[in-house]
Motif scaffolding. Structure first.
Motif, mmCIF file in Angstrom:
data_model
loop_
_atom_site.group_PDB
_atom_site.id
_atom_site.type_symbol
_atom_site.label_atom_id
_atom_site.label_comp_id
_atom_site.label_asym_id
_atom_site.label_seq_id
_atom_site.Cartn_x
_atom_site.Cartn_y
_atom_site.Cartn_z
ATOM 1 N N ARG A 67 0.803 -1.220 0.000
ATOM 2 C CA ARG A 67 0.000 0.000 0.000
ATOM 3 C C ARG A 67 0.832 1.263 0.000
ATOM 4 N N THR A 71 -1.767 2.908 -3.267
ATOM 5 C CA THR A 71 -2.421 3.589 -2.157
ATOM 6 C C THR A 71 -3.922 3.355 -2.077
ATOM 7 N N GLU A 74 -7.403 -0.163 -0.964
ATOM 8 C CA GLU A 74 -8.413 -0.473 0.058
ATOM 9 C C GLU A 74 -9.686 0.360 -0.094
ATOM 10 N N HIS A 77 -11.826 0.924 -6.712
ATOM 11 C CA HIS A 77 -11.772 -0.233 -7.592
ATOM 12 C C HIS A 77 -10.375 -0.386 -8.181
ATOM 13 N N PHE A 78 -9.646 0.736 -8.253
ATOM 14 C CA PHE A 78 -8.315 0.753 -8.863
ATOM 15 C C PHE A 78 -7.265 0.753 -7.754
ATOM 16 N N ARG A 118 0.376 -2.109 -18.842
ATOM 17 C CA ARG A 118 -0.504 -2.829 -17.921
ATOM 18 C C ARG A 118 -0.263 -4.329 -18.041
ATOM 19 N N ASP A 121 -4.575 -6.845 -17.488
ATOM 20 C CA ASP A 121 -5.458 -6.036 -18.314
ATOM 21 C C ASP A 121 -6.771 -6.765 -18.514
ATOM 22 N N LEU A 122 -7.739 -6.455 -17.677
ATOM 23 C CA LEU A 122 -9.038 -7.119 -17.782
ATOM 24 C C LEU A 122 -9.784 -6.606 -19.000
ATOM 25 N N GLU A 124 -12.774 -5.001 -21.024
ATOM 26 C CA GLU A 124 -13.507 -3.848 -20.501
ATOM 27 C C GLU A 124 -14.999 -4.081 -20.291
ATOM 28 N N HIS B 24 -13.522 -6.122 -25.832
ATOM 29 C CA HIS B 24 -12.454 -6.108 -24.830
ATOM 30 C C HIS B 24 -11.888 -4.707 -24.667
ATOM 31 N N LYS B 30 -9.705 3.557 -18.953
ATOM 32 C CA LYS B 30 -9.460 2.969 -17.650
ATOM 33 C C LYS B 30 -8.615 3.971 -16.859
#
Lengths: 216, 219
Positions: A67, A71, A74, A77-78, A118, A121-122, A124, B24, B30
């Motif tokens: 953390r 930062t 907690e 979402h990011f 990244r 990378d989920l 979207e 995707h 983002k």
């Protein structure tokens, strides 16, 4: 009446039937392997970064908590990527002239962002929230692996939907006590399932497999 | 006809499986993603001066600056509970201990690597310093120390300061300062800790790291 086909045609027909089945099997196996393999999922693939940042060095050797840099993990979402200012907290004095850190100093001088690549990378169409996971007892290492032992960052899990669902269907397999979330070396107890069920009840972990939990 | 339509469907399936990226990678940003629209290539835009985010109105000067007028405040702006000190301990260990050390002696791992050593919290000047001084240092930095304002929110700064105060008390204390009913507990812990590890004059388990290599060298 004369035979239409030559006797050898029997062999050809057998071979073509068996061969056809085998060929289809091979194609399916190959497609599956490519789809699940690191060619498609990027698992274990190290990506080029502006600075060869070592999590191993910063976490294991220096004892810095996740953390310190990530930062917002907690609360958001990011998880948060450290601003150049955060790197410079130490590197204004430590390794202040190292060549590999020149991109960091350049960013500090010019105010331009460091362009990291990244690694996780989920797609979207997926909503993912770090804070709910770390606040409900899912450890960093459960998804990201032993990042504290990675000299260069790579993915250890596919982040495919079946992988997500493995835990969402049975969170008791992976949940850990909240105070152990940031402990990279945490070892689950032998009675994890039983212990996990207790934690799932205690932390009110619920509604995990509705489509709209992730696709919203 | 039949075979040609089968071929068509097969071809379509193969083609479709090859271009699965449009869902995707959607036309949205983002967090911290690159942007071709803005001149500085950042999708994350700097705050416009004077903007106040919801929940971030800071009119209580003492609580958000640590100062009353020009003077550092001497009392915490909200009552400190045990939970606050525990939260402060956690935040201290994350953000402060790399340099200040877990007990606040200024001997953290980053200092052992060559960062300029901060003063110990246990010197008289800092024991006497008002809490507002610590708040100001965390918020604005001091000497080599950068600002931690972006990493530690204001109320957490006060909790960290409460824990620093606890550390200051702990390091100068003797067993006689511990309430009588807790002493046995502390003594038992000390004995088991010393018994399990080496005697106290042995070198520490994690000795100072070797000096940092010269510029350009990679570890």
């Amino acid at each position: 009446m004369a035979q239409i086909f030559h006797r050898g045609t029997n062999t050809i027909s057998r071979v073509s039937i068996i061969g056809g089945v085998l060929l289809i099997g091979c194609i399916i196996t190959a497609a599956y392997t490519i789809d699940r393999g690191s060619f498609n999922s990027d698992v274990a693939v190290v990506k080029e970064q502006p600075v060869p940042f070592s999590h191993k060095h910063h976490v294991s050797d220096d004892g810095i908590d996740c953390r310190y840099c990530h930062t917002s993990v907690e609360t958001s979402h990011f998880a948060g990527l450290p601003a150049t200012e955060v790197c410079m907290s130490c590197h204004s004095q430590i390794w202040a002239n190292a060549n590999i850190l020149e991109p960091v100093r350049a960013s500090w001088r010019t105010g331009e962002s460091l362009a990291w690549t990244r690694v996780h990378d989920l797609p979207e169409f997926v909503y993912f929230n770090h804070s709910i996971h770390v606040n409900k007892g899912i450890g960093c290492a459960s998804c990201h692996g032993r990042v504290d032992q990675m000299p260069l960052m790579f993915k250890v899990n596919t982040l495919y939907m079946n992988w997500c669902l493995d835990c969402h269907r049975q969170p008791e397999k992976y949940v850990r006590p909240k105070e152990q979330v940031f402990n990279m070396a945490y070892q689950p107890p032998a009675n994890q399932l039983e212990f996990g069920k207790k934690l799932v009840a205690e932390y009110h972990i619920q509604k995990l497999t509705d489509c709209y939990t992730c696709h919203r | 006809m039949k075979s040609s339509s089968a071929l068509f469907i097969t071809g379509l399936t193969l083609a479709a499986s090859g271009c699965r990226q449009d869902m995707h990678n959607q036309p949205k940003y983002k967090p911290l993603a690159e942007s071709q629209f803005f001149a500085d290539h950042r999708s994350a835009r700097p705050q416009i001066a004077g903007t106040v985010a919801r929940g971030h109105l800071r009119i209580d000067a003492a609580r958000y600056t640590g100062k009353m007028g020009d003077a550092d405040i001497t009392a915490f702006p909200f009552p400190i509970t045990r939970a606050d000190i525990e939260r402060g301990q956690q935040r201290f260990n994350i953000y402060c201990s790399p340099c200040h050390g877990r007990v606040g002696d200024g001997n953290g791992q980053v200092v052992r690597r060559g960062f300029r050593q901060p003063p110990s919290y246990h010197i008289q000047r800092l024991k006497d310093a008002p809490v507002g001084h610590f708040f100001d240092v965390i918020t604005n930095g001091y000497g080599s120390m950068p600002s931690y304002a972006s990493r530690v929110p204001p109320d957490d700064r006060w909790r960290v300061i409460a824990y620093v105060r606890a550390l200051q008390v702990s390091q100068g204390s003797t067993l006689n300062d511990v309430p009588a009913d807790q002493r046995d507990h502390i003594e038992a812990q000390t004995i088991s800790a010393n018994g399990a590890q080496q005697p106290t004059n042995a070198p520490p388990a994690n000795p100072a790291m070797p000096p940092q290599p010269g510029p350009g060298e990679r570890r």
